[in-house]
Design a protein around this motif. Structure first.
Motif, PDB file in Angstrom:
ATOM      1  N   HIS A 169       0.843  -1.197   0.000  1.00  0.00           N
ATOM      2  CA  HIS A 169       0.000   0.000   0.000  1.00  0.00           C
ATOM      3  C   HIS A 169       0.880   1.249   0.000  1.00  0.00           C
ATOM      4  CE1 HIS A 169      -3.467  -2.556   0.903  1.00  0.00           C
ATOM      5  NE2 HIS A 169      -2.722  -3.140   1.834  1.00  0.00           N
ATOM      6  N   LEU A 170       0.496   2.240  -0.790  1.00  0.00           N
ATOM      7  CA  LEU A 170       1.254   3.476  -0.873  1.00  0.00           C
ATOM      8  C   LEU A 170       1.043   4.309   0.392  1.00  0.00           C
ATOM      9  CD1 LEU A 170       3.041   5.367  -2.621  1.00  0.00           C
ATOM     10  CD2 LEU A 170       0.916   6.367  -3.491  1.00  0.00           C
ATOM     11  N   VAL A 171       2.145   4.711   1.025  1.00  0.00           N
ATOM     12  CA  VAL A 171       2.091   5.552   2.222  1.00  0.00           C
ATOM     13  C   VAL A 171       2.307   7.016   1.860  1.00  0.00           C
ATOM     14  CG1 VAL A 171       3.153   6.030   4.469  1.00  0.00           C
ATOM     15  CG2 VAL A 171       2.898   3.667   3.690  1.00  0.00           C
ATOM     16  N   THR A 172       3.351   7.296   1.066  1.00  0.00           N
ATOM     17  CA  THR A 172       3.627   8.659   0.637  1.00  0.00           C
ATOM     18  C   THR A 172       4.428   8.622  -0.648  1.00  0.00           C
ATOM     19  OG1 THR A 172       4.392  10.844   1.400  1.00  0.00           O
ATOM     20  CG2 THR A 172       5.802   8.966   1.913  1.00  0.00           C
ATOM     21  N   ALA A 173       4.379   9.717  -1.417  1.00  0.00           N
ATOM     22  CA  ALA A 173       5.051   9.794  -2.713  1.00  0.00           C
ATOM     23  C   ALA A 173       5.725  11.155  -2.844  1.00  0.00           C
ATOM     24  CB  ALA A 173       4.060   9.568  -3.855  1.00  0.00           C
ATOM     25  N   ARG A 233      14.366   4.197   9.319  1.00  0.00           N
ATOM     26  CA  ARG A 233      14.467   3.810  10.726  1.00  0.00           C
ATOM     27  C   ARG A 233      13.121   4.059  11.391  1.00  0.00           C
ATOM     28  NH1 ARG A 233      18.475   2.143   8.591  1.00  0.00           N
ATOM     29  NH2 ARG A 233      20.649   2.657   9.092  1.00  0.00           N
ATOM     30  N   TRP A 234      12.669   3.124  12.231  1.00  0.00           N
ATOM     31  CA  TRP A 234      11.463   3.341  13.015  1.00  0.00           C
ATOM     32  C   TRP A 234      11.884   3.956  14.340  1.00  0.00           C
ATOM     33  CZ3 TRP A 234       6.580   3.789  11.941  1.00  0.00           C
ATOM     34  CH2 TRP A 234       5.652   3.817  12.983  1.00  0.00           C
ATOM     35  N   HIS A 235      11.421   5.191  14.610  1.00  0.00           N
ATOM     36  CA  HIS A 235      11.907   5.943  15.768  1.00  0.00           C
ATOM     37  C   HIS A 235      10.796   6.838  16.289  1.00  0.00           C
ATOM     38  CE1 HIS A 235      14.867   7.979  18.299  1.00  0.00           C
ATOM     39  NE2 HIS A 235      14.398   9.139  17.861  1.00  0.00           N
ATOM     40  N   ASP A 236      10.526   6.734  17.579  1.00  0.00           N
ATOM     41  CA  ASP A 236       9.528   7.589  18.231  1.00  0.00           C
ATOM     42  C   ASP A 236       8.184   7.579  17.517  1.00  0.00           C
ATOM     43  OD1 ASP A 236      11.149   8.301  20.311  1.00  0.00           O
ATOM     44  OD2 ASP A 236      11.695  10.268  19.513  1.00  0.00           O
ATOM     45  N   GLY A 237       7.750   6.402  17.093  1.00  0.00           N
ATOM     46  CA  GLY A 237       6.421   6.249  16.528  1.00  0.00           C
ATOM     47  C   GLY A 237       6.244   6.679  15.087  1.00  0.00           C
ATOM     48  N   ARG A 238       7.355   6.997  14.411  1.00  0.00           N
ATOM     49  CA  ARG A 238       7.289   7.377  13.003  1.00  0.00           C
ATOM     50  C   ARG A 238       8.423   6.728  12.229  1.00  0.00           C
ATOM     51  NH1 ARG A 238       6.581  13.843  12.593  1.00  0.00           N
ATOM     52  NH2 ARG A 238       8.233  13.822  14.159  1.00  0.00           N
ATOM     53  N   ILE A 285      16.215  14.994   6.113  1.00  0.00           N
ATOM     54  CA  ILE A 285      15.861  13.841   6.935  1.00  0.00           C
ATOM     55  C   ILE A 285      14.400  14.036   7.327  1.00  0.00           C
ATOM     56  CG2 ILE A 285      16.271  12.614   9.095  1.00  0.00           C
ATOM     57  CD1 ILE A 285      19.233  13.597   8.827  1.00  0.00           C
ATOM     58  N   ILE A 286      13.573  13.076   6.965  1.00  0.00           N
ATOM     59  CA  ILE A 286      12.115  13.223   7.030  1.00  0.00           C
ATOM     60  C   ILE A 286      11.530  12.174   7.966  1.00  0.00           C
ATOM     61  CG2 ILE A 286       9.990  12.972   5.667  1.00  0.00           C
ATOM     62  CD1 ILE A 286      11.523  14.097   3.279  1.00  0.00           C
ATOM     63  N   ALA A 287      10.491  12.543   8.693  1.00  0.00           N
ATOM     64  CA  ALA A 287       9.697  11.593   9.476  1.00  0.00           C
ATOM     65  C   ALA A 287       8.310  11.497   8.855  1.00  0.00           C
ATOM     66  CB  ALA A 287       9.609  12.029  10.927  1.00  0.00           C
ATOM     67  N   VAL A 288       7.811  10.272   8.732  1.00  0.00           N
ATOM     68  CA  VAL A 288       6.516  10.006   8.097  1.00  0.00           C
ATOM     69  C   VAL A 288       5.639   9.271   9.097  1.00  0.00           C
ATOM     70  CG1 VAL A 288       5.335   8.988   6.113  1.00  0.00           C
ATOM     71  CG2 VAL A 288       7.716   9.754   5.881  1.00  0.00           C
ATOM     72  N   ASP A 289       4.388   9.746   9.294  1.00  0.00           N
ATOM     73  CA  ASP A 289       3.500   9.044  10.204  1.00  0.00           C
ATOM     74  C   ASP A 289       2.657   8.017   9.451  1.00  0.00           C
ATOM     75  OD1 ASP A 289       1.315  10.348   9.007  1.00  0.00           O
ATOM     76  OD2 ASP A 289       1.063  11.779  10.648  1.00  0.00           O
ATOM     77  N   ASP A 339      -0.295   7.966   8.520  1.00  0.00           N
ATOM     78  CA  ASP A 339      -1.198   8.490   7.500  1.00  0.00           C
ATOM     79  C   ASP A 339      -0.465   9.090   6.308  1.00  0.00           C
ATOM     80  OD1 ASP A 339      -3.522   7.852   8.994  1.00  0.00           O
ATOM     81  OD2 ASP A 339      -3.207   9.637  10.227  1.00  0.00           O
ATOM     82  N   GLY A 340       0.868   8.990   6.307  1.00  0.00           N
ATOM     83  CA  GLY A 340       1.645   9.512   5.199  1.00  0.00           C
ATOM     84  C   GLY A 340       2.027  10.972   5.328  1.00  0.00           C
ATOM     85  N   ASN A 341       1.694  11.594   6.455  1.00  0.00           N
ATOM     86  CA  ASN A 341       2.085  12.987   6.664  1.00  0.00           C
ATOM     87  C   ASN A 341       3.586  13.074   6.899  1.00  0.00           C
ATOM     88  OD1 ASN A 341      -0.662  14.036   6.669  1.00  0.00           O
ATOM     89  ND2 ASN A 341      -0.881  12.960   8.613  1.00  0.00           N
ATOM     90  N   ARG A 342       4.236  14.023   6.210  1.00  0.00           N
ATOM     91  CA  ARG A 342       5.698  14.132   6.280  1.00  0.00           C
ATOM     92  C   ARG A 342       6.114  15.399   7.008  1.00  0.00           C
ATOM     93  NH1 ARG A 342       6.160  12.797   0.272  1.00  0.00           N
ATOM     94  NH2 ARG A 342       6.961  14.901  -0.019  1.00  0.00           N
ATOM     95  N   GLU A 343       7.224  15.281   7.745  1.00  0.00           N
ATOM     96  CA  GLU A 343       7.810  16.440   8.408  1.00  0.00           C
ATOM     97  C   GLU A 343       9.316  16.395   8.193  1.00  0.00           C
ATOM     98  OE1 GLU A 343       8.259  18.494  12.855  1.00  0.00           O
ATOM     99  OE2 GLU A 343       7.158  16.602  12.621  1.00  0.00           O
ATOM    100  N   VAL A 344       9.891  17.492   7.708  1.00  0.00           N
ATOM    101  CA  VAL A 344      11.343  17.578   7.582  1.00  0.00           C
ATOM    102  C   VAL A 344      11.918  17.843   8.973  1.00  0.00           C
ATOM    103  CG1 VAL A 344      13.264  18.811   6.541  1.00  0.00           C
ATOM    104  CG2 VAL A 344      11.194  18.405   5.198  1.00  0.00           C
ATOM    105  N   MET A 345      12.686  16.892   9.486  1.00  0.00           N
ATOM    106  CA  MET A 345      13.232  16.984  10.836  1.00  0.00           C
ATOM    107  C   MET A 345      14.571  17.710  10.867  1.00  0.00           C
ATOM    108  SD  MET A 345      10.718  15.502  12.202  1.00  0.00           S
ATOM    109  CE  MET A 345      11.272  15.470  13.898  1.00  0.00           C
TER     110      MET A 345
END
Length: 287
Positions: free
Chosen positions: A10-14, A23-28, A39-43, A45-51
Motif C-alpha cells: 500500500h502506498l504511504v507517501t510519494a 528507521r522506526w523511531h519515536d512512533g514514526r 531527513i524526514i519523518a513520516v507518520d 497516515d503519510g504525513n511528512r515532516e522535515v526533521m
C-alpha cells in the motif's frame, strides 16, 4: 510447506527523490531523502515532516546513540555527525583519512558501538565503486577498521543480543555475517545467505529471518539463514531499503524509486515512494 500468497503493498507517501536509510523511531518512520539533504519523518497516515536538513546530498544515512542523539554519516564528506540537544551538528568522527570513496550505511548496536560501511580505496577507472570496508566507532570515540573487501557494502543489521552483524554485499549477491566480539571487533566472516538478487537495505525479524530490498528486481524478499525464500513483495519500481515498524513492529515499510543508473541519481525527478505491507513477524535488533 506452501508459501503464503504475495501480499499487496500500500502506498504511504510519494514525491520523494531517493528514500534511503529508513528507521522506526519515536512512533514514526524516519528516512533520508537523498538528493535533497532532508531527513524526514513520516507518520502512519503519510504525513511528512522535515526533521533536519544536513550539508550532504548523497549518500547519507542515520541512526541513534543509546542516549537518543541522532547520528548522520555524511558519505562524500567522510564525516560522522552528531546532533546535539540544541539541534546543532558536531563531528563525532572524521573518517576522511580511512577512505578515498564515499561512506554509505550506519548501524548503532545496543552497546553504543557505531558501524559505518562503504569507503575503501578509490575506484578503478570506469568503475563506480571499489571493495568497501566496515569501520567501528566505539562509545569513547575511537575509530578503527574492522572488515574489508566488502563487495559494495549496503544495509547492515545487528542481532538483538549484540553478537552478530549482517551486511548486504550487493555486488556479491549475498548477505554476510560476522561475530561481534566484546570490544566490537568483527570475526568469523561467513555467508549468511546466497541470494538470487542484489541486496540493498536490510532488516531482521523475530523469527530469525531477514528482509532485503532489491533495486533491479523491484522487490523486497524475506529469507532464512541459508537463503530459503519465505516471502516476496513486488512493487513497480526499484526497492532501495526496508524497515519493520508500526506499533507492533509488524509493518514492513519499503522505500522505492525509479532507477535510471548512478549518473541520473541527482535529478529533479521525484519518483521516490514509501509502501507498507503487513509482515508475518515483528522487527528486532538494530536498527
Amino acid at each position: 510447506m506452501q508459501k503464503p500468497p504475495a501480499p499487496q503493498a500500500h502506498l504511504v507517501t510519494a514525491g520523494l527523490a531517493f528514500g534511503e536509510s529508513p528507521r522506526w523511531h519515536d512512533g514514526r518512520l524516519w528516512l533520508c531523502n537523498w538528493g535533497t539533504g532532508e531527513i524526514i519523518a513520516v507518520d502512519a497516515d503519510g504525513n511528512r515532516e522535515v526533521m533536519l536538513t544536513v550539508p550532504a546530498v548523497l549518500p547519507y544515512s542515520i541512526d541513534w546513540l543509546p542516549d537518543g542523539r541522532l547520528l548522520v554519516i555524511s558519505g562524500r564528506e567522510g564525516l560522522l555527525l552528531r546532533q546535539e540537544a540544541d539541534g546543532s551538528l558536531v563531528t563525532r568522527a572524521d573518517l576522511r583519512d580511512l577512505s578515498k570513496s564515499p561512506w554509505n550505511e550506519i548501524v548503532v548496536d545496543g552497546r553504543g558501538n557505531t558501524y559505518v560501511n562503504g569507503g575503501g580505496p578509490a575506484p578503478a577507472s570506469g568503475e563506480h565503486f571499489s571493495p568497501g570496508t566496515i569501520v567501528l566507532i566505539t562509545p569513547d570515540g575511537a575509530v578503527r577498521q574492522v572488515a574489508e573487501n566488502i563487495a559494495f557494502a549496503n544495509g547492515m543489521a545487528v542481532s538483538p543480543d549484540n553478537k552478530t552483524l549482517i551486511v548486504a554485499e550487493s555486488h556479491a549477491n549475498r548477505l554476510t555475517a560476522f561475530d561481534i566480539a566484546a570490544d566490537g571487533s568483527l570475526a568469523n566472516r561467513r555467508v549468511w545467505a546466497d541470494l538470487d538478487g542484489y541486496p540493498d537495505g536490510i532488516c531482521l525479524d523475530a523469527e530469525g529471518a531477514a528482509w532485503y530490498a532489491d533495486v533491479p528486481n523491484k522487490r523486497c524478499v524475506r529469507v532464512r539463514e541459508g537463503g530459503e525464500v519465505l516471502q516476496t513483495v513486488t512493487v513497480d519500481r526499484g526497492c532501495f531499503a526496508c524497515m519493520l515498524g508500526g506499533t507492533d513492529r509488524k509493518t514492513l515499510f519499503i522505500l522505492a524509486a525509479e532507477w535510471r543508473g548512478f549518473e541520473h541519481m541527482l535529478s529533479d525527478a521525484r519518483t521516490g515512494q514509501v509502501f507498507s505491507v503487513e509482515a508475518p513477524a515483528p522487527g528486532i535488533g538494530w536498527p
